[in-house]
Each structure stands twice: as C-alpha cells, then as structure tokens.
Design a protein around this motif. Structure first.
Motif, PDB file in Angstrom:
ATOM      1  N   LEU A  94     -47.795  13.677  30.341  1.00 20.16           N
ATOM      2  CA  LEU A  94     -46.846  12.763  29.715  1.00 20.16           C
ATOM      3  C   LEU A  94     -46.893  11.420  30.435  1.00 20.16           C
ATOM      4  CD1 LEU A  94     -43.984  15.357  29.300  1.00 20.16           C
ATOM      5  CD2 LEU A  94     -45.444  14.449  27.495  1.00 20.16           C
ATOM      6  N   GLY A  95     -46.544  10.361  29.699  1.00 20.72           N
ATOM      7  CA  GLY A  95     -46.686   9.047  30.297  1.00 20.72           C
ATOM      8  C   GLY A  95     -48.139   8.817  30.680  1.00 20.72           C
ATOM      9  N   TYR A  96     -48.369   8.518  31.963  1.00 22.35           N
ATOM     10  CA  TYR A  96     -49.727   8.251  32.424  1.00 22.35           C
ATOM     11  C   TYR A  96     -50.182   9.189  33.531  1.00 22.35           C
ATOM     12  CZ  TYR A  96     -49.921   4.118  29.503  1.00 22.35           C
ATOM     13  OH  TYR A  96     -49.959   3.282  28.417  1.00 22.35           O
ATOM     14  N   THR A  97     -49.518  10.322  33.687  1.00 16.27           N
ATOM     15  CA  THR A  97     -49.998  11.340  34.622  1.00 16.27           C
ATOM     16  C   THR A  97     -50.913  12.312  33.879  1.00 16.27           C
ATOM     17  OG1 THR A  97     -48.102  11.219  36.121  1.00 16.27           O
ATOM     18  CG2 THR A  97     -49.309  13.297  36.079  1.00 16.27           C
ATOM     19  N   GLU A  98     -52.049  12.601  34.475  1.00 17.52           N
ATOM     20  CA  GLU A  98     -53.002  13.509  33.840  1.00 17.52           C
ATOM     21  C   GLU A  98     -52.551  14.959  33.948  1.00 17.52           C
ATOM     22  OE1 GLU A  98     -57.134  11.014  34.638  1.00 17.52           O
ATOM     23  OE2 GLU A  98     -56.511  12.543  36.071  1.00 17.52           O
ATOM     24  N   ARG A  99     -53.113  15.784  33.100  1.00 19.92           N
ATOM     25  CA  ARG A  99     -52.849  17.221  33.163  1.00 19.92           C
ATOM     26  C   ARG A  99     -53.578  17.836  34.355  1.00 19.92           C
ATOM     27  NH1 ARG A  99     -52.121  20.419  27.683  1.00 19.92           N
ATOM     28  NH2 ARG A  99     -50.794  21.514  29.180  1.00 19.92           N
ATOM     29  N   GLU A 112     -48.487  23.715  31.995  1.00 22.08           N
ATOM     30  CA  GLU A 112     -48.212  23.741  33.423  1.00 22.08           C
ATOM     31  C   GLU A 112     -46.784  24.234  33.666  1.00 22.08           C
ATOM     32  OE1 GLU A 112     -51.028  20.203  32.726  1.00 22.08           O
ATOM     33  OE2 GLU A 112     -49.368  21.196  31.680  1.00 22.08           O
ATOM     34  N   SER A 113     -46.632  25.198  34.567  1.00 21.71           N
ATOM     35  CA  SER A 113     -45.312  25.751  34.870  1.00 21.71           C
ATOM     36  C   SER A 113     -44.505  24.741  35.683  1.00 21.71           C
ATOM     37  CB  SER A 113     -45.452  27.049  35.669  1.00 21.71           C
ATOM     38  OG  SER A 113     -45.858  26.770  37.005  1.00 21.71           O
ATOM     39  N   PRO A 114     -43.170  24.900  35.737  1.00 18.60           N
ATOM     40  CA  PRO A 114     -42.375  24.027  36.603  1.00 18.60           C
ATOM     41  C   PRO A 114     -42.834  24.052  38.053  1.00 18.60           C
ATOM     42  CG  PRO A 114     -40.937  25.192  35.088  1.00 18.60           C
ATOM     43  CD  PRO A 114     -42.310  25.779  34.915  1.00 18.60           C
ATOM     44  N   LEU A 115     -43.211  25.221  38.558  1.00 14.05           N
ATOM     45  CA  LEU A 115     -43.669  25.312  39.947  1.00 14.05           C
ATOM     46  C   LEU A 115     -44.974  24.553  40.146  1.00 14.05           C
ATOM     47  CD1 LEU A 115     -42.842  29.068  40.612  1.00 14.05           C
ATOM     48  CD2 LEU A 115     -41.722  27.108  41.692  1.00 14.05           C
ATOM     49  N   GLN A 116     -45.884  24.631  39.182  1.00 17.23           N
ATOM     50  CA  GLN A 116     -47.153  23.896  39.282  1.00 17.23           C
ATOM     51  C   GLN A 116     -46.913  22.389  39.173  1.00 17.23           C
ATOM     52  OE1 GLN A 116     -48.982  26.059  36.031  1.00 17.23           O
ATOM     53  NE2 GLN A 116     -50.494  26.985  37.407  1.00 17.23           N
ATOM     54  N   GLN A 117     -46.034  21.990  38.268  1.00 17.62           N
ATOM     55  CA  GLN A 117     -45.733  20.570  38.134  1.00 17.62           C
ATOM     56  C   GLN A 117     -45.092  20.032  39.406  1.00 17.62           C
ATOM     57  OE1 GLN A 117     -44.074  19.149  34.405  1.00 17.62           O
ATOM     58  NE2 GLN A 117     -44.507  21.106  33.432  1.00 17.62           N
ATOM     59  N   ALA A 118     -44.143  20.790  39.956  1.00 15.76           N
ATOM     60  CA  ALA A 118     -43.485  20.357  41.181  1.00 15.76           C
ATOM     61  C   ALA A 118     -44.487  20.229  42.320  1.00 15.76           C
ATOM     62  CB  ALA A 118     -42.374  21.343  41.552  1.00 15.76           C
ATOM     63  N   ALA A 119     -45.414  21.181  42.422  1.00 15.75           N
ATOM     64  CA  ALA A 119     -46.405  21.140  43.496  1.00 15.75           C
ATOM     65  C   ALA A 119     -47.270  19.882  43.395  1.00 15.75           C
ATOM     66  CB  ALA A 119     -47.277  22.387  43.452  1.00 15.75           C
ATOM     67  N   LEU A 120     -47.666  19.526  42.169  1.00 16.28           N
ATOM     68  CA  LEU A 120     -48.460  18.303  41.980  1.00 16.28           C
ATOM     69  C   LEU A 120     -47.662  17.073  42.417  1.00 16.28           C
ATOM     70  CD1 LEU A 120     -50.952  16.789  40.744  1.00 16.28           C
ATOM     71  CD2 LEU A 120     -49.616  16.684  38.622  1.00 16.28           C
ATOM     72  N   LEU A 121     -46.422  16.977  41.955  1.00 17.53           N
ATOM     73  CA  LEU A 121     -45.613  15.800  42.276  1.00 17.53           C
ATOM     74  C   LEU A 121     -45.259  15.755  43.761  1.00 17.53           C
ATOM     75  CD1 LEU A 121     -43.261  15.653  39.151  1.00 17.53           C
ATOM     76  CD2 LEU A 121     -45.501  14.580  39.512  1.00 17.53           C
ATOM     77  N   GLN A 122     -45.120  16.917  44.385  1.00 13.90           N
ATOM     78  CA  GLN A 122     -44.850  16.940  45.827  1.00 13.90           C
ATOM     79  C   GLN A 122     -46.037  16.401  46.619  1.00 13.90           C
ATOM     80  OE1 GLN A 122     -43.657  21.098  45.669  1.00 13.90           O
ATOM     81  NE2 GLN A 122     -41.663  20.603  46.552  1.00 13.90           N
ATOM     82  N   VAL A 179     -45.871  25.021  16.832  1.00 15.92           N
ATOM     83  CA  VAL A 179     -47.075  24.447  16.225  1.00 15.92           C
ATOM     84  C   VAL A 179     -47.850  23.595  17.233  1.00 15.92           C
ATOM     85  CG1 VAL A 179     -47.925  22.819  14.490  1.00 15.92           C
ATOM     86  CG2 VAL A 179     -46.176  24.518  13.882  1.00 15.92           C
ATOM     87  N   THR A 180     -47.173  22.651  17.873  1.00 12.28           N
ATOM     88  CA  THR A 180     -47.883  21.742  18.778  1.00 12.28           C
ATOM     89  C   THR A 180     -48.360  22.449  20.038  1.00 12.28           C
ATOM     90  OG1 THR A 180     -45.777  21.041  19.785  1.00 12.28           O
ATOM     91  CG2 THR A 180     -46.640  19.717  17.960  1.00 12.28           C
ATOM     92  N   GLY A 181     -47.745  23.589  20.372  1.00  7.08           N
ATOM     93  CA  GLY A 181     -48.150  24.331  21.558  1.00  7.08           C
ATOM     94  C   GLY A 181     -49.229  25.364  21.315  1.00  7.08           C
ATOM     95  N   ARG A 235     -49.755  17.909  22.732  1.00  2.00           N
ATOM     96  CA  ARG A 235     -50.195  19.258  23.099  1.00  2.00           C
ATOM     97  C   ARG A 235     -49.574  19.685  24.425  1.00  2.00           C
ATOM     98  NH1 ARG A 235     -55.584  16.988  21.732  1.00  2.00           N
ATOM     99  NH2 ARG A 235     -56.015  17.499  19.551  1.00  2.00           N
ATOM    100  N   ALA A 236     -49.600  18.794  25.410  1.00  2.90           N
ATOM    101  CA  ALA A 236     -49.046  19.131  26.724  1.00  2.90           C
ATOM    102  C   ALA A 236     -47.569  19.470  26.616  1.00  2.90           C
ATOM    103  CB  ALA A 236     -49.248  17.970  27.699  1.00  2.90           C
ATOM    104  N   ASN A 237     -46.834  18.630  25.909  1.00  2.00           N
ATOM    105  CA  ASN A 237     -45.400  18.846  25.764  1.00  2.00           C
ATOM    106  C   ASN A 237     -45.114  20.168  25.048  1.00  2.00           C
ATOM    107  OD1 ASN A 237     -42.663  17.735  26.108  1.00  2.00           O
ATOM    108  ND2 ASN A 237     -42.648  17.667  23.882  1.00  2.00           N
ATOM    109  N   GLY A 238     -45.834  20.410  23.959  1.00  2.00           N
ATOM    110  CA  GLY A 238     -45.630  21.652  23.211  1.00  2.00           C
ATOM    111  C   GLY A 238     -45.966  22.880  24.037  1.00  2.00           C
ATOM    112  N   GLN A 239     -47.071  22.837  24.743  1.00  2.00           N
ATOM    113  CA  GLN A 239     -47.486  23.988  25.551  1.00  2.00           C
ATOM    114  C   GLN A 239     -46.530  24.234  26.710  1.00  2.00           C
ATOM    115  OE1 GLN A 239     -51.437  22.665  26.459  1.00  2.00           O
ATOM    116  NE2 GLN A 239     -52.184  23.051  24.382  1.00  2.00           N
TER     117      GLN A 239
END
Length: 324
Positions: A94-99, A112-122, A179-181, A235-239
């Motif tokens: 989302l925005g300009y951060t890559e998957r 990406e799970s919340p734990l995976q997203q948090a780990a990336l941002l950390q 649908v989008t996911g 796609r990212a948001n839906g998934q």
C-alpha cells in the motif's frame, strides 16, 4: 459449441489485455498526482516508504486497510511534531511500500500477516534510529501495532489503538475482499476495478468509512485513494484482509501474558466497520494495562473526528511509559 468457447476465451483475453493497458495508464496518473512524500528505507531488498518529522520520543503511525501514510500527514502528524519524532509508514503493498518477498503475483492468495508486517516495519524503524517507540495503529494498522508489541514487548514503550482490529469476529468481510483477495479475482476483476472505478464511487467509499461523520474538506483529494486502486495494491489489500482472521485468533491468545506495556484504546461507539463490542471492549479486559476511551457518536475515523482526544491518548501513553 467448442468454437463458441474458444471465441469467448479469446474475447475475454482481449478484454483483459485492453484493461491492462488502461490500468497501467491510470496507475501512472495516480502516482503522478500523489507521489511519495517521505523517504525510502531498504529492508533486505524490500523498499519501505516512511515519513519522518519532529523531535522528541519516537511515535510510529500505522494506517488501516486500503489507506496509506497520507491519512496521518493530512492533519494529525503535524500536530504532534512539536513534541514527538513522528514516523509514519506505508504498510506492505500500500502507498509506496513494496510487498514482502513471496507475496504478490496473480497466483498469490495469502497476504502478509500482522506479525510479518510489523517485523518489516520494525527493521525499517531500526534503520531510522527508532528506539522504544509509542506505536499507534488505526483499524487494520491496529492489528499491526499489536503485532509490533508482541514482536518486541521490551522495546515498545506503549501502544495507542484507534478503532483497531484486535479480536476474532463472526462471519466474513464481504464479497469485495473475497474477490480482490482471490487468485481468479486478482487476475480478472481487479484490472476492471482499476479501470472502471469512478471518482464518485471513490468519494462514496471514503464517505462510507467516515460515517456518521463526513470526511474533512480536502481529504479525498489529499489522501490519494487512486493509489489503492492500483492492481498490486488492490490485490495486497484484499489478500491481507481476507486472510486476517486466523492471525487475529492466534494473536489474541497472547495479549494478556505478553502485552504488559501501557495501551490506550480509542473507539467510537458508532463504528460499524470495526465494531466496538467485538474488538476494543474485549481487548480492554484482556490487557492488564489497557485503558479504553469510548467516543459517543463517533465512527471509524476517531483521529479525524476527535483529534484532541486522540492526541490526549498519545500524551497519556507517553506519560504512562515514562517518556514524559
């Protein structure tokens, strides 16, 4: 009969090919009208977009589903930079951060799970010199903020949760995310949505999120909703949304024992997107140091509808964490 099937398949392929070209043009227009406003951090090959301003204790801001960091820089962030170093992130896809590696593509159905997203941002935050931050999350971003605390309880000063997803909910989240996911929807319906979504439909979607309040003047133009209509972001948001619930089930079993830092919870009692009774009320009972503030008549966007209460909650979190 066989020839009809072949011609139908060829027609569908031609339609999708045409949509791909139109979608690319619309995506380019979205990125030209709403370019990155922050800086980029490389995390093991994944580009993370971050907006950083101010000085003081570190305050990380994590946006919700379908959004980007502009939701915070529209108004709230500037009100905090006089006493906090504010770091707002775009979440993966989302925005300009890559998957994250392994996610994305037409055959992907996992987000990406919340734990995976948090780990990336950390990891991105560490490169920016962030230490023992207050972490604020809105909606889906609240689940990522909770995951941040679970990932690093000793290095998280406090959490501030705004209309946040925190506990399992009954039922599904609607046909749009289904649908989008999905792999099929991602390949067929998503390009059509990218091409055909009208400005009036975009404005109505934003209005629906704010109900019963109205979006602030200028918000729709500023937020960059067309960025979310890019195929990869849809796609990212839906998934991420459609696969969220099992992660929340597992995370919620850890709250009581692992989230011992101060937690300020803000939730409107008119929020129909993330219902108060399903999420924040149970969460306040699960957390030893959780403090719930219920906003009467406020919907899903408390930081816009009542910024003073939101800022007061951040300041309380800082005080409770010994940062002030």
């Amino acid at each position: 009969m066989r020839s009809k099937v072949i011609w139908a398949a060829l027609g569908a392929a031609a339609l999708l090919a045409g949509c791909a070209g139109l979608a690319s043009k619309r995506e380019q227009t979205a990125e030209q009208s709403h370019p990155p406003i922050g800086q980029f951090v490389d995390v093991d090959g994944t580009r993370v977009h971050a907006w950083v301003a101010g000085s003081g204790p570190d305050l990380v801001l994590i946006h919700g589903a379908g959004g980007n960091l502009r939701d915070f820089t529209f108004d709230l962030a500037e009100k905090l930079t006089d006493r906090y170093r504010v770091i707002a992130f775009d979440r993966p896809g989302l925005g300009y951060t890559e998957r994250l590696p392994g996610f994305g593509g037409l055959n992907t159905v996992e987000g990406e799970s919340p734990l995976q997203q948090a780990a990336l941002l950390q990891k991105a935050a560490a490169q920016l010199g962030v230490k023992r931050p207050i972490v604020l999350g809105h909606s889906f971003g609240g689940a990522v903020a909770l995951a941040w605390g679970l990932n690093a309880p000793d290095d998280t000063a406090a959490l501030v949760l705004l209309g946040s997803v925190s506990n399992p909910w009954p039922g599904d989240l609607g046909r749009f995310y289904d649908v989008t996911g999905s792999a099929l929807g991602g390949a067929t319906a998503v390009p059509l949505i990218t091409v055909l979504a009208s400005q009036s439909r975009i404005e109505q979607s934003v209005t629906d999120v704010f109900t019963p309040q109205k979006p602030p003047k200028g918000y729709v133009d500023y937020i960059g909703a067309p960025l979310t209509l890019r195929r990869e972001s849809l796609r990212a948001n839906g998934q991420q949304v459609v696969t969220l619930r099992p992660h929340i089930v597992r995370m919620s079993q850890r709250y009581a024992s692992e989230l011992t830092m101060p937690v300020e919870i803000i939730h409107g009692d008119a929020d129909t997107t993330v219902p108060l009774d399903i999420h924040s009320k149970p969460l306040s009972e699960q957390l030893k140091n959780g403090k719930l503030t219920v906003l009467s008549g406020i919907g899903h966007m408390p930081h816009h509808a009542d910024p003073k209460t939101t800022i007061a909650a951040i300041d309380r979190a800082a005080a409770r964490a010994g940062l002030r």
